[in-house]
Write a protein that holds these residues in place. Structure first.
Motif, PDB file in Angstrom:
ATOM      1  N   GLY A 173      34.055  32.614  31.414  1.00  0.00           N
ATOM      2  CA  GLY A 173      34.055  32.545  32.872  1.00  0.00           C
ATOM      3  C   GLY A 173      35.468  32.741  33.401  1.00  0.00           C
ATOM      4  N   MET A 174      35.787  32.035  34.488  1.00  0.00           N
ATOM      5  CA  MET A 174      37.111  32.191  35.073  1.00  0.00           C
ATOM      6  C   MET A 174      38.171  31.630  34.128  1.00  0.00           C
ATOM      7  N   GLY A 175      39.274  32.351  34.000  1.00  0.00           N
ATOM      8  CA  GLY A 175      40.400  31.841  33.233  1.00  0.00           C
ATOM      9  C   GLY A 175      40.517  32.430  31.844  1.00  0.00           C
ATOM     10  N   GLU A 176      41.720  32.307  31.296  1.00  0.00           N
ATOM     11  CA  GLU A 176      42.008  32.743  29.925  1.00  0.00           C
ATOM     12  C   GLU A 176      42.090  31.467  29.070  1.00  0.00           C
ATOM     13  N   PRO A 177      41.103  31.244  28.205  1.00  0.00           N
ATOM     14  CA  PRO A 177      41.062  29.976  27.450  1.00  0.00           C
ATOM     15  C   PRO A 177      42.329  29.693  26.647  1.00  0.00           C
ATOM     16  N   PHE A 178      42.966  30.752  26.123  1.00  0.00           N
ATOM     17  CA  PHE A 178      44.144  30.514  25.278  1.00  0.00           C
ATOM     18  C   PHE A 178      45.422  30.304  26.092  1.00  0.00           C
ATOM     19  N   LEU A 179      45.300  30.262  27.419  1.00  0.00           N
ATOM     20  CA  LEU A 179      46.420  29.781  28.242  1.00  0.00           C
ATOM     21  C   LEU A 179      46.179  28.326  28.638  1.00  0.00           C
ATOM     22  N   ASN A 180      45.123  27.738  28.110  1.00  0.00           N
ATOM     23  CA  ASN A 180      44.794  26.335  28.408  1.00  0.00           C
ATOM     24  C   ASN A 180      44.203  25.688  27.141  1.00  0.00           C
ATOM     25  N   VAL A 181      44.934  25.847  26.057  1.00  0.00           N
ATOM     26  CA  VAL A 181      44.375  25.451  24.757  1.00  0.00           C
ATOM     27  C   VAL A 181      44.050  23.950  24.649  1.00  0.00           C
ATOM     28  N   PRO A 182      44.921  23.031  25.108  1.00  0.00           N
ATOM     29  CA  PRO A 182      44.576  21.609  24.916  1.00  0.00           C
ATOM     30  C   PRO A 182      43.228  21.251  25.546  1.00  0.00           C
ATOM     31  N   SER A 183      42.971  21.766  26.748  1.00  0.00           N
ATOM     32  CA  SER A 183      41.701  21.441  27.411  1.00  0.00           C
ATOM     33  C   SER A 183      40.528  22.129  26.722  1.00  0.00           C
ATOM     34  N   VAL A 184      40.742  23.354  26.261  1.00  0.00           N
ATOM     35  CA  VAL A 184      39.652  24.065  25.574  1.00  0.00           C
ATOM     36  C   VAL A 184      39.317  23.355  24.264  1.00  0.00           C
ATOM     37  N   ARG A 185      40.340  22.921  23.547  1.00  0.00           N
ATOM     38  CA  ARG A 185      40.077  22.168  22.305  1.00  0.00           C
ATOM     39  C   ARG A 185      39.335  20.879  22.610  1.00  0.00           C
TER      40      ARG A 185
END
Ligand code: SF4
Length: 381
Positions: A173-185
């Motif tokens: 969806g919106m956003g690049e997950p690997f620019l927000n790794v702590p939250s994605v993890r």
């Protein structure tokens, strides 16, 4: 979803893991089993209202309902596609920012009970891909892990009365997950926790535009979670014009990272390729793409996605015979490739489109709640 109270000072209950809920129960002089009941209701059942905490006495429900919200999201708009069954929700976060989430039912007769939720990992996106509505609208902030997981839990709750459940989650969806790794993890951990929601890791897919150092790290932490790389072009000149991050992480580095990932995990990689008529859909480019990915052999799969038009988009959708010819050239070049037509075109299901449309309505008529957006079924909270 949260009930009527808006308490922005405290994180919602869905932010709390089991240990935090146990501490919370102790602080409120509640027996320990209440923490476990609450955790199960939040993560396994996916409750969206305090009223669904049926194991709790009414006065306790009222007391905790006044303390803080249950979850982090409130529904601003909920669209149902009458043509393909997909659903799209525009959620408001506690600070008033908005994100989109899509539910995609399977159309494969072999797999009719497959329900995929496409989650956002950021408000907007800093990557700025030139063909993407979200990329053009700029960046708001990173989502937290619980804000990402709550998008899934919303649909888990919506499907439950019909005996259906969320089976797959894609970070597309919106956003690049690997620019927000702590939250994605954190979100991956929450969604796969066997004591909680319990999705198998193989049912999750993280999609990146190619943040090379994070692909290398993902090979270490991703476990069985699937990796998709948004490629969109087989050479640097063209790719840099579509995906600005390519200037930082050019194709050679990206291919090295993909090779490293495949070697260390023995897992396949999906390469996403948005088809833009007259821009990246020529047969010469298909052959160039086949040459680029052929060394990956059966470890690479190409998903061809006809582009979804949006208001400020300056491209043309490539589909039908053009898409077929491109796919055929990839097959002849030795690659596995599938054309994937996006669902929910009638409900602005491509990432960033609904938010974009609602913001446009608000700008042109501040009193409007986008009530005449489309003739579709709609819930506005
Ligand atoms: S395509 Fe993905 S990474 Fe690129 S701008 Fe859009 S949301 Fe961001």
């Amino acid at each position: 979803m949260n009930g009527t109270h808006q308490h922005v000072s405290q994180p919602p209950f869905s932010a709390l893991g089991l240990e935090s809920l146990q501490e919370w129960a102790r602080a409120h002089e509640l027996p320990a089993y209440r923490a476990l009941q609450f955790f199960h209701a939040l993560t396994k059942l996916g409750i969206g209202e305090f009223g669904e905490l049926t194991e709790f006495p009414l006065d306790l429900r009222r007391r905790i309902g006044a303390e803080r919200p249950l979850r982090s999201l409130q529904v601003r708009m909920h669209l149902h596609s009458p043509t393909d069954g997909s659903q799209k929700v525009l959620f408001a976060l506690a600070d008033g920012m908005t994100v989109e989430t899509v539910l995609i039912p399977s159309t494969r007769s072999a797999d009719p009970r497959r329900y995929t939720v496409c989650v956002s990992s950021q408000v907007g996106c800093p990557a700025g891909c030139t063909f993407c509505a979200t990329g053009l609208s700029g960046f708001g902030r990173n989502l937290t892990g619980y804000e990402i997981a709550d998008q899934v839990m919303y649909f888990a709750q919506a499907l439950r009365p019909e005996g259906r459940r969320v089976t797959n989650v894609v970070f597309m969806g919106m956003g690049e997950p690997f620019l927000n790794v702590p939250s994605v993890r954190d979100a991956v951990q929450r969604l796969t926790d066997p004591a909680g929601f319990g999705l198998g890791q193989r049912h999750l897919t993280v999609s990146t535009v190619g943040i090379v150092p994070q692909i290398r790290k993902f090979a270490q932490w991703g476990g069985q979670v699937n990796l998709a790389i948004s490629l969109h072009a087989p050479n640097d000149d063209l790719r840099s014009s579509l995906v600005p991050y390519n200037q930082r992480f050019p194709i050679k580095d990206l291919m090295d990272a993909a090779r490293n990932y495949i070697a260390s995990t023995r897992r396949r990689v999906s390469f996403e390729y948005v088809l833009l008529k007259g821009t990246n859909d020529s047969l010469d480019l298909a052959r160039e793409l086949a040459r680029l990915l052929l060394p990956f052999g059966g470890s690479a799969h190409v998903n061809l996605i006809p582009w979804n038009p949006f208001r400020e988009g300056r491209f043309v959708r490539s589909e039908g015979p053009d898409a077929d010819a491109f796919a055929r050239a990839l097959h002849e070049g030795g690659l596995n490739a599938t054309i994937r037509y996006s669902k929910g075109l009638d409900i602005s299901a491509a990432c960033g489109q609904l938010r974009d449309t609602v913001e446009l309505k608000k700008a042109s008529n501040p009193s409007s709640d986008a009530a005449d957006l489309t003739p579709l079924q709609r819930t506005i909270a």
